[in-house]
Design a protein around this motif. Structure first.
Motif, PDB file in Angstrom:
ATOM      1  N   ARG A 122      22.905  21.223   7.497  1.00 18.26           N
ATOM      2  CA  ARG A 122      22.881  21.140   8.915  1.00 18.26           C
ATOM      3  C   ARG A 122      23.780  20.255   9.900  1.00 18.26           C
ATOM      4  N   SER A 128      32.313  20.914  14.203  1.00 19.72           N
ATOM      5  CA  SER A 128      32.027  21.365  13.095  1.00 19.72           C
ATOM      6  C   SER A 128      31.687  22.165  12.998  1.00 19.72           C
ATOM      7  N   SER A 129      30.928  22.775  12.007  1.00 23.31           N
ATOM      8  CA  SER A 129      30.310  24.093  10.868  1.00 23.31           C
ATOM      9  C   SER A 129      29.389  23.318  10.060  1.00 23.31           C
ATOM     10  N   TRP A 135      22.895  25.743  20.569  1.00 25.88           N
ATOM     11  CA  TRP A 135      23.333  26.278  19.373  1.00 25.88           C
ATOM     12  C   TRP A 135      22.743  24.540  18.557  1.00 25.88           C
ATOM     13  N   ALA A 186      22.837  22.186  13.900  1.00 25.08           N
ATOM     14  CA  ALA A 186      23.010  22.794  14.072  1.00 25.08           C
ATOM     15  C   ALA A 186      21.838  24.267  13.795  1.00 25.08           C
ATOM     16  N   VAL A 222      26.526  18.401  11.792  1.00 27.63           N
ATOM     17  CA  VAL A 222      27.508  18.920  12.856  1.00 27.63           C
ATOM     18  C   VAL A 222      27.907  17.203  13.522  1.00 27.63           C
ATOM     19  N   PRO A 224      38.911  21.387  14.853  1.00 29.35           N
ATOM     20  CA  PRO A 224      38.199  20.988  14.220  1.00 29.35           C
ATOM     21  C   PRO A 224      37.919  20.453  13.696  1.00 29.35           C
TER      22      PRO A 224
END
Length: 327
Positions: free
Chosen positions: A182, A203-204, A135, A171, A184, A257
């Motif tokens: 990126r 989180s995204s 991930w 991420a 997260v 989230p």
């Protein structure tokens, strides 16, 4: 009186409360280094105690860098402290390994030290928690200058099913023009504080942050929130050109989230690495380190506790959590 240390810069910190005294653990490095940026590869962990979060007694260094080849061979970075069911205190901290004296490339790994009394700490080499490439971005990906896996924030699961760890992470994905965007909230779980399993992020990516430093889950004004820090230099996409500092993001629960796209500033970048702690009256207060002075230089000291208003008032002498418009 803000906390400072003669001859040293002081910056990131975390706290533990034994019921009688607050224990402050702080990063520090000598000002004799000359360049404040060099503090990162020379950071050590110090300890101070207080009864009121204002007057501090400095007790000196409690955790230093390890030997060559150790996860913390260069520096010991930010962490958190919890007390386990066995009565022992555990300090989860970031070990940093710089790969070259002339470059900022480093590998970050979560380690732990154990204490009976919050004063004397011994490292437990059994924990060496790293980013899982299933991930999270790792250094060989070549998309970032470091393997980001730092600033562990550990707390007990509300259902009594073990422990959670939030981590500053990035991420993983295919190379693209959005490699910077990126940041997260990394996640790991444990039943016993020793054996940890890395989980997918909470989180995204794409929230406009290259990293989310010193994350902490908090509850303010009846809302679950994520507290984190990101400076202007690491804002990305639509946030480029905006101010950085200490941020808040809405959360569905303490384990997310987390909505990074709606994150908003709590304090400007003159304060950084904020932590929220309850004083003896049970009131949440914000503490941060002073990131810059009027001359633009690095100050390197920690503030007194600051009030947080949650009533939607306009900014005033206290810092505030701004009201969100219902949408």
């Amino acid at each position: 009186m803000a906390f400072s240390k003669d001859g040293h810069w002081v910056w990131d910190f975390w706290l533990a409360d034994d019921g009688e005294r607050y224990h402050l653990y702080y990063l520090h490095a000598p000002t004799s280094l000359g360049d404040p940026q060099l503090r990162h590869r020379n950071a050590r962990i110090g300890h101070a105690i207080s009864g009121d979060l204002v007057e501090w007694e400095d007790l000196g260094e409690v955790l230093s860098a390890g030997d060559a080849g150790d996860i913390d061979s260069s520096a010991t970075w930010t962490g958190s402290v919890v007390r386990g069911d066995d009565g022992l205190w555990r300090m989860f901290y970031t070990g940093s390994r710089f790969l070259s004296p002339s470059e900022i490339t480093n590998v970050e790994t979560i380690g732990v030290a154990v204490s009976d009394d919050l004063h004397t700490w011994r490292k437990d080499p059994r924990l060496q928690l790293q980013a899982d490439p299933a991930w999270y971005e790792i250094l060989p990906d070549g998309t970032w200058h470091e393997e980001a896996w730092r600033d562990p924030w550990v707390f007990r699961d509300s259902a009594g099913e073990g422990w959670h760890m939030l981590v500053t992470a990035r991420a993983r994905g295919a190379r693209s023009r959005r490699d910077t965007d990126r940041g997260v909230v990394g996640h790991a779980r444990s039943a016993d504080l020793l054996h940890w399993t890395v989980q997918p992020p909470l989180s995204s990516p794409g929230g406009g942050f290259a990293h989310l430093e010193v994350p902490q889950t908090v509850r303010l004004g009846g809302r679950d929130l994520l507290l984190f820090s990101c400076d202007a230099a690491h804002l990305t996409d639509d946030r480029v050109g905006a101010a950085g500092g200490v941020w808040l993001a809405d959360a569905e629960s303490a384990t997310g989230p987390f909505d990074l796209t709606g994150a908003y500033l709590l304090t400007p970048e003159s304060l950084y690495a904020g932590r929220i702690v309850e004083d003896r009256s049970g009131t949440p207060r914000l503490i941060a380190f002073e990131n810059g002075g009027t001359d633009g230089g690095f100050l390197g000291r920690i503030t007194d506790p600051l009030d947080i208003a949650t009533d939607g008032a306009e900014p005033r002498a206290v810092l505030y959590v701004q009201e969100r418009n219902p949408a």
